[in-house]
Design a protein around this motif. Sequence first.
Motif, PDB file in Angstrom:
ATOM      1  N   ASP A   1      29.942  38.674  36.520  1.00  0.00           N
ATOM      2  CA  ASP A   1      31.249  38.427  37.141  1.00  0.00           C
ATOM      3  C   ASP A   1      31.884  39.716  37.649  1.00  0.00           C
ATOM      4  O   ASP A   1      32.693  39.695  38.576  1.00  0.00           O
ATOM      5  CB  ASP A   1      32.211  37.768  36.148  1.00  0.00           C
TER       6      ASP A   1
ATOM      7  N   ARG B   1      23.301  45.413  43.251  1.00  0.00           N
ATOM      8  CA  ARG B   1      23.307  44.274  44.177  1.00  0.00           C
ATOM      9  C   ARG B   1      21.928  43.656  44.347  1.00  0.00           C
ATOM     10  O   ARG B   1      21.780  42.618  44.971  1.00  0.00           O
ATOM     11  CB  ARG B   1      23.837  44.731  45.537  1.00  0.00           C
TER      12      ARG B   1
ATOM     13  N   GLN C   1      28.582  41.352  44.743  1.00  0.00           N
ATOM     14  CA  GLN C   1      27.818  40.187  45.185  1.00  0.00           C
ATOM     15  C   GLN C   1      26.368  40.585  45.451  1.00  0.00           C
ATOM     16  O   GLN C   1      26.096  41.555  46.140  1.00  0.00           O
ATOM     17  CB  GLN C   1      28.446  39.612  46.454  1.00  0.00           C
TER      18      GLN C   1
END
Length: 147
Positions: free
Chosen positions: A88, A132, A92
């Motif tokens: 979280d 990422r 992304q």
Amino acid sequence: MALIDQLKEEQKIAMRAKDKQRLGTIRLALSAIKQREVDEKITLSDDDIVAVLTKMVKQRRDSFAQYESAGREELAAAEKAEITILEDFMPQALTEDEVSALIDNAITESSASGMQDMGKVMALLKPQLQGRADMGKVSGLVKTKLA
């Protein structure tokens, strides 16, 4: 909002909600961040904090795999929950197409012609992909493209 501030705010929210799993995981993350700051006598930037969180996620994935192969489903579920909570706070994740495009750009930019130039390519990719994408998989893709 800085990532450390976001973690501290989420810690307060988890305390108020009495969410023990989330609170414990956030406390572990804050502890790991603080430990690195004390060890290196620096204040970590958001990128450094993402690196710490990435390392924690990798450790939990390894533990998850070991627990699952040993048939310890309750422990595997706990590790999976911690991975979800830690993710979280991470940037992304990139798709495979985006990672492939970044690899192609890095190969072009570094003028890499073979496996001997893999270090140059990875040095360009690491800051762009930290947290990422799985760097192990990226390394395999770079090897494939340079071979």
